[in-house]
Write a protein that holds these residues in place. Structure first.
Motif, mmCIF file in Angstrom:
data_model
loop_
_atom_site.group_PDB
_atom_site.id
_atom_site.type_symbol
_atom_site.label_atom_id
_atom_site.label_comp_id
_atom_site.label_asym_id
_atom_site.label_seq_id
_atom_site.Cartn_x
_atom_site.Cartn_y
_atom_site.Cartn_z
ATOM 1 N N SER A 104 -1.595 12.327 8.379
ATOM 2 C CA SER A 104 -1.124 11.407 7.376
ATOM 3 C C SER A 104 -2.198 10.325 7.110
ATOM 4 O O SER A 104 -3.255 10.284 7.746
ATOM 5 C CB SER A 104 -0.090 10.287 8.158
ATOM 6 N N LEU A 105 -2.023 9.976 5.721
ATOM 7 C CA LEU A 105 -3.350 8.951 5.251
ATOM 8 C C LEU A 105 -2.647 7.954 4.760
ATOM 9 O O LEU A 105 -1.558 7.917 4.099
ATOM 10 C CB LEU A 105 -3.838 9.853 4.088
ATOM 11 N N GLN A 106 -3.093 6.726 5.200
ATOM 12 C CA GLN A 106 -2.434 5.262 4.980
ATOM 13 C C GLN A 106 -3.347 4.417 4.158
ATOM 14 O O GLN A 106 -4.562 4.520 4.807
ATOM 15 C CB GLN A 106 -1.726 4.703 5.974
ATOM 16 N N HIS A 107 -3.117 3.645 3.277
ATOM 17 C CA HIS A 107 -4.049 2.563 2.698
ATOM 18 C C HIS A 107 -3.230 1.465 2.311
ATOM 19 O O HIS A 107 -2.452 1.347 1.563
ATOM 20 C CB HIS A 107 -4.916 3.089 1.541
ATOM 21 N N GLY B 95 0.717 -1.147 0.054
ATOM 22 C CA GLY B 95 -0.085 0.133 -0.098
ATOM 23 C C GLY B 95 0.922 1.404 -0.210
ATOM 24 O O GLY B 95 2.013 1.209 -0.218
ATOM 25 N N PHE B 96 0.051 2.549 0.386
ATOM 26 C CA PHE B 96 1.130 3.813 0.562
ATOM 27 C C PHE B 96 0.671 4.410 1.592
ATOM 28 O O PHE B 96 -0.312 4.269 2.109
ATOM 29 C CB PHE B 96 0.575 4.258 -1.105
ATOM 30 N N THR B 97 1.429 5.439 1.789
ATOM 31 C CA THR B 97 1.106 6.591 3.012
ATOM 32 C C THR B 97 1.668 8.043 2.383
ATOM 33 O O THR B 97 2.707 8.012 1.433
ATOM 34 C CB THR B 97 2.218 6.269 4.217
ATOM 35 N N ALA B 98 0.752 8.798 2.523
ATOM 36 C CA ALA B 98 0.916 10.377 2.199
ATOM 37 C C ALA B 98 1.053 11.135 3.499
ATOM 38 O O ALA B 98 -0.032 11.030 4.143
ATOM 39 C CB ALA B 98 0.031 10.997 1.331
ATOM 40 N N ALA B 99 2.004 11.978 3.673
ATOM 41 C CA ALA B 99 1.916 12.627 4.959
ATOM 42 C C ALA B 99 2.371 14.037 4.932
ATOM 43 O O ALA B 99 3.196 14.571 3.761
ATOM 44 C CB ALA B 99 2.913 11.998 5.940
#
Length: 320
Positions: A135-138, A117-121
């Motif tokens: 942060s947003l993680q999926h 998956g991925f993370t954006a922060a």
């Protein structure tokens, strides 16, 4: 055939605790697929290096320090940077073997599972020692044999970090966290959890490339659906990190937690031991091998379990 909803939620909780949810250098973490995602401890690039004149590395395994790549208590080491990089984005894939896929007290079943998956922060200074953090993680969890355990995890976290001038290299964090588990492919909801997370983490630098770290945290449930999964968590963690070469790092960690469930007479004591190696090919590419052992002791007989999870993975990360 899908597993009963109650079993799937139970398994989820255990997996979220797991030491590493996405490349977190040592499993830590570890964090609901049974208690929310099989104990694993991945390798992680500093889960969110950061902004406003500071960056972080994550010597602690997957437990959590800030970010999804953390679920156990990942430790952050903060240091001055020449320029600000408030944004970060990462993508990772980890492959693990578990000797107790459903985290059960008996009739344990082995399996392999893939986590990717991925993370954006975004992390930046607000003023003085105060930093804003979001942060947003999926991440997707897919099992080789027992696909009834497959699930998707989305996590949103936002809050503030406070650098404590009277405790060098220590940070206090206060965050709101939303965890949302669904059937594979963003199907029907399995579990929704709103919590407030309070934590304190400190690093002791022994020498160049060698350090100890410790932390304490409290995770308090605000709203949980189904309600039977609501619980408050109190944890202590400690670890050791050693840079063997310029690019190779080894680490050990322990996390002990107490879980108090809001419904029913249930209390758990959870212990996670983790060890791992990570190798940085570049500033944006990391690979690692790690293993974690978890022992959960519960007042509810069905909540007792042991789990050993070895594995490894790959993490790519950009900061800007």
């Amino acid at each position: 055939m899908r597993a009963p909803r109650s079993l799937r939620i139970f398994a989820a909780w255990g997996f979220l605790l797991l030491p590493g949810v996405c490349c977190g250098q040592l499993p830590a973490a570890a964090e609901t697929r049974r208690d929310v995602a099989p104990q694993s401890g991945p390798l992680s690039l500093p889960a969110r290096e950061s902004a406003a004149a500071f960056s972080a590395t994550a010597p602690l395994p997957g437990a959590r320090a800030r970010g999804a790549e953390t679920e156990f208590g990942e430790q952050r080491i903060v240091q001055r940077r020449a320029h600000v990089e408030p944004w970060s984005a990462s993508a990772g894939v980890d492959l693990y073997h578990t000797d107790n896929a459903a985290l059960t007290p008996a009739n344990e079943q082995q399996d392999w599972y893939l986590r990717y998956g991925f993370t954006a922060a975004y992390t930046n200074r607000v003023k003085g020692p105060v930093f804003f953090d979001v942060s947003l993680q999926h991440y997707l969890f897919r099992y080789a044999e027992y696909d009834i355990l497959d699930f998707d995890l989305t996590r949103l976290e936002t809050g503030f970090l406070l650098q404590l001038p009277w405790l060098a290299d220590s940070f206090f964090a206060s965050r709101y966290r939303l965890e949302y588990l669904t059937e594979p492919g963003m199907g029907s909801a399995l579990f929704t959890n709103h919590t407030v997370d309070l934590s304190l983490q400190k690093v002791w630098k022994i020498s160049r490339g060698q350090q100890l770290f410790a932390g304490a945290s409290a995770n308090l449930a605000l709203a949980t659906d189904p309600g039977g999964g609501a619980r408050d968590e109190y944890a202590l963690s400690a670890g050791y990190s050693l840079r063997l070469t310029e690019r190779l790092t080894a680490g050990l960690s322990y996390r002990g937690s107490y879980y108090r469930y809001r419904e029913g007479e249930r209390d758990d004591w959870n212990h996670i031991f983790a060890a791992g190696l990570t190798y940085d090919f570049t500033d944006w590419l990391r690979v690692g091998l790690n293993a974690s052992y978890t022992r959960n002791i519960s007042s509810a007989a069905f909540g007792d379990y042991e789990n050993f999870v070895p594995g490894g993975g790959l993490l790519l990360r950009l900061a800007f």
